[in-house]
Write a protein that holds these residues in place. Structure first.
Motif, short mmCIF file in Angstrom:
data_model
loop_
_atom_site.label_atom_id
_atom_site.label_comp_id
_atom_site.label_asym_id
_atom_site.label_seq_id
_atom_site.Cartn_x
_atom_site.Cartn_y
_atom_site.Cartn_z
N LEU A 1 22.13 59.23 -12.84
CA LEU A 1 22.33 59.00 -14.06
C LEU A 1 22.74 57.47 -14.49
N GLY A 2 23.66 57.08 -13.48
CA GLY A 2 24.14 55.74 -13.43
C GLY A 2 23.05 54.65 -12.99
N VAL A 3 22.26 55.02 -12.22
CA VAL A 3 21.28 53.85 -11.73
C VAL A 3 20.18 53.97 -12.61
N ARG A 4 19.76 55.04 -13.50
CA ARG A 4 18.89 55.24 -14.37
C ARG A 4 19.39 54.59 -15.66
N TYR A 5 20.76 54.42 -15.92
CA TYR A 5 21.27 54.00 -17.10
C TYR A 5 21.40 52.17 -16.62
N VAL A 6 21.72 51.82 -15.57
CA VAL A 6 21.43 50.37 -15.39
C VAL A 6 20.30 49.95 -15.47
N VAL A 7 18.96 50.73 -15.14
CA VAL A 7 17.79 50.09 -15.04
C VAL A 7 17.32 49.97 -16.59
N GLU A 8 17.77 51.06 -17.37
CA GLU A 8 17.38 50.86 -18.53
C GLU A 8 18.17 49.82 -19.57
N ARG A 9 19.15 49.60 -19.20
CA ARG A 9 20.14 48.50 -19.59
C ARG A 9 19.21 47.17 -19.42
N ARG A 10 18.87 47.02 -18.17
CA ARG A 10 18.05 45.82 -17.78
C ARG A 10 17.06 45.43 -18.51
N ARG A 11 16.06 46.85 -18.64
CA ARG A 11 15.00 46.63 -19.68
C ARG A 11 15.13 46.36 -20.72
N GLN A 12 16.24 46.81 -21.61
CA GLN A 12 16.69 46.51 -22.74
C GLN A 12 16.90 44.96 -22.97
N ARG A 13 17.77 44.42 -21.98
CA ARG A 13 17.91 43.04 -21.96
C ARG A 13 16.60 42.16 -22.05
N ILE A 14 15.97 42.67 -20.94
CA ILE A 14 14.54 41.59 -20.81
C ILE A 14 13.76 41.89 -21.96
N ALA A 15 13.78 42.97 -22.60
CA ALA A 15 12.88 43.05 -23.87
C ALA A 15 13.63 42.21 -24.90
N ALA A 16 14.97 42.03 -25.04
CA ALA A 16 15.57 41.29 -26.05
C ALA A 16 15.32 39.98 -25.80
N ALA A 17 15.45 39.50 -24.56
CA ALA A 17 15.25 37.89 -24.30
C ALA A 17 13.75 37.71 -24.48
N ARG A 18 12.73 38.54 -24.11
CA ARG A 18 11.48 38.31 -24.58
C ARG A 18 11.15 38.02 -25.90
N ALA A 19 11.71 39.25 -26.77
CA ALA A 19 11.72 39.13 -28.15
C ALA A 19 12.00 37.72 -28.70
N LEU A 20 13.23 37.28 -28.20
CA LEU A 20 13.99 35.89 -28.49
C LEU A 20 13.07 34.76 -28.10
N GLY A 21 12.29 34.94 -27.04
CA GLY A 21 11.36 33.84 -26.92
C GLY A 21 10.49 33.84 -27.64
N TYR A 22 9.72 34.91 -27.94
CA TYR A 22 8.50 34.75 -29.09
C TYR A 22 9.08 34.31 -30.31
N LEU A 23 10.25 34.59 -30.82
CA LEU A 23 10.71 34.12 -32.06
C LEU A 23 10.88 32.54 -32.06
N GLU A 24 11.61 32.19 -30.93
CA GLU A 24 11.62 30.80 -30.59
C GLU A 24 10.44 30.03 -30.84
N SER A 25 9.57 30.47 -29.89
CA SER A 25 8.14 29.81 -30.03
C SER A 25 7.55 29.91 -31.32
N ASP A 26 7.76 30.87 -31.99
CA ASP A 26 7.36 30.96 -33.37
C ASP A 26 7.77 29.87 -34.32
N LEU A 27 9.18 29.78 -34.21
CA LEU A 27 9.78 28.85 -34.78
C LEU A 27 9.10 27.64 -34.72
N ALA A 28 9.06 27.19 -33.45
CA ALA A 28 8.37 25.91 -32.84
C ALA A 28 7.08 25.85 -33.30
#
Lengths: 255, 226
Positions: free
Chosen positions: A217-244
């Protein structure tokens, strides 16, 4: 991005210690289960019980964790998105563990049933509601895969509330109806319970599989949190490049 | 406007839309008839009257559930046209009123299908119910509501998923199994007259109360969740 690759010192040490402890308890549980006195009617086959019992008991616990996390998600979503995401990650982890443990519970139950009743499966209240529990959480995981990105968490949180309705029914089924499945062993009527010689094996294995479940449970939770952070960072990246490119476009248009 | 008048407005809108197109009703009716015919091919009920009595409760339940599913997907799709659903989100009317109106409309459509289906079953399967037939007047609406209320809720969930059409059955079937079981067992009890349907009617009532409450409470969150 560095923290997505290395686990921080203290949590890492804690995790490794927990892993070693879990394996030690599992090994000891296996030893006790295999050396417990042989049962009179079923012989050595009854040792499946030491694995069937912990897995099914725990597969009634994880859905409640899933329900709790889903309700927290619904509560936190409009208030604190970071906490809501954490609750969602916990909900995924507990739902996957529910399916895993219920699958083991079903499989060992069928082995046991084949030996005790001569048939692999019967449609009595306990087995049917338990299969429904398994089906509900498989469909929960399917919904998570099918839902549109950004919608997954809210749809699955709503579904979790519905799926959880089956747990108490299934848990109580052997108390409400006369089933082919044996009556409750623990916390049942006057003549329930097991031979004292079996207690050690039951309790050590329950502890071992609970520790193992907590670890995954703990390991899976950590993995899912990382996936969320990466997805958020990627979405932010798209947003920034969009703005640019957007600014670029306006400059072009202005000229 | 009071809550009931908003529900009534939603319901009237759905009934009027259906009256003009008759898309869902025609689809459901034809699908249900096909199910009756296909099962007749599979089981040959007229040669075995006892078996026909025992299985036709189940066949009716399955026919109703499957045909309802064809309509449930469409029932929300019409709200997507011209961004009507977004307008619902913006409106100050309580979101659950939209849900209750929609569920009532779907309930009426499925009941209409059952009204046509019941005589067809009796004719094609040579049925002579041995129990108290009037009890079906309680069992069928209860069971239909139990199936439709969850179906309407999950249809709005699957509206925003990738393969919408295939997702609804995957989610709805496991959840509605107790309702389906209650509907089938109670109907079989009436048709065969071998046992009392009381227990299964209680199951249906409990199921309907619990899940209607959950649906109404959660609908606001699901509709507004973007």
């Amino acid at each position: 991005m560095t923290d997505t690759h290395k686990s921080s010192g203290f949590a890492g040490i804690l995790g490794r210690t927990w892993l070693v402890l879990t394996f030690a308890v599992m090994a000891y549980g296996f030893y006790v289960a295999m050396t417990a006195p042989t049962e009179a009617t079923m012989g050595n086959l009854y040792r499946v019980f030491f694995y069937h019992f912990p897995h099914t008991i725990l597969s009634f616990v994880f859905p409640y964790l899933n329900l709790g996390a889903s309700l927290l998600y619904l509560y936190w979503r409009p208030r604190n998105i970071e906490r809501a995401n954490a609750a969602d990650a916990f909900a995924v982890a507990s739902a996957e563990l529910t399916v895993l443990y219920a699958s083991v519970g079903l499989a060992t139950g069928m082995l046991w049933g084949r030996a005790a009743w001569g048939i692999w499966w019967t449609w009595d209240a306990r087995l049917t509601t338990y299969l429904l529990l398994w089906l509900s959480y498989v469909s929960y995981l399917l919904v998570r895969r099918f839902a549109a990105p950004g919608q997954t968490a809210i749809i699955s949180a709503a579904l979790a509330v519905f799926a959880a309705a089956d747990i108490p029914i299934c848990y109580m089924s052997i108390r409400w109806w006369r089933t082919q499945h044996p009556a409750p062993v623990f916390g049942g009527g006057a003549d329930s319970g097991i031979d004292p010689s079996m207690y050690a094996a039951v309790l050590w294995n329950l502890a071992a599989w609970a520790m193992w479940g907590a670890l995954i449970l703990g390991v899976r939770y950590v993995v899912e949190r990382r996936r969320q952070r990466i997805a958020a960072a990627r979405a932010l990246g798209y947003l920034e490049s969009d703005l640019a490119t957007g600014t670029h476009f306006h400059q072009e248009a202005g000229r | 406007m009071s809550y009931s008048r908003i529900v009534w407005a939603h319901l009237r809108k759905d009934l009027r839309l259906e009256w003009r197109t008759k898309d869902s009703l025609n689809g459901m009716l034809f699908f249900a008839l096909l199910v009756v015919v296909v099962f007749a091919m599979a089981f040959d009920p007229t040669s075995y009257p006892t078996i026909a009595r025992q299985i036709s409760g189940g066949l009716l339940g399955v026919a109703v559930l499957f045909s309802a599913m064809t309509a449930l997907n469409q029932s929300w799709a019409r709200e997507l046209n011209n961004h009507v659903l977004d307008a619902h989100r913006l409106s100050p009317a309580p979101a659950s009123a939209l849900f209750v109106g929609k569920a009532l409309a779907n309930f009426l459509f499925v009941m209409l299908v059952e009204l046509v289906l019941a005589p067809v079953f009796t004719l094609f399967y040579n049925l002579h119910p041995l129990g108290e037939t009037w009890k079906l007047l309680i069992i069928l609406p209860l069971g239909t509501w139990a199936l439709v209320v969850n179906g309407t809720f999950f249809a709005v969930l699957s509206l925003r998923t990738r393969n919408r059409e295939s997702l609804l059955p995957l989610v709805l079937l496991p959840i509605s199994m107790p309702a389906l079981l209650g509907l089938i067992q109670a109907t079989t009890a009436v048709l065969t007259g071998q046992f009392e349907p009381t227990l299964w009617i209680k199951v249906l009532v409990a199921y309907a109360v619990v899940f209607t409450t959950v649906c109404v409470l959660l609908f606001d969150t699901v509709l507004g969740g973007d």
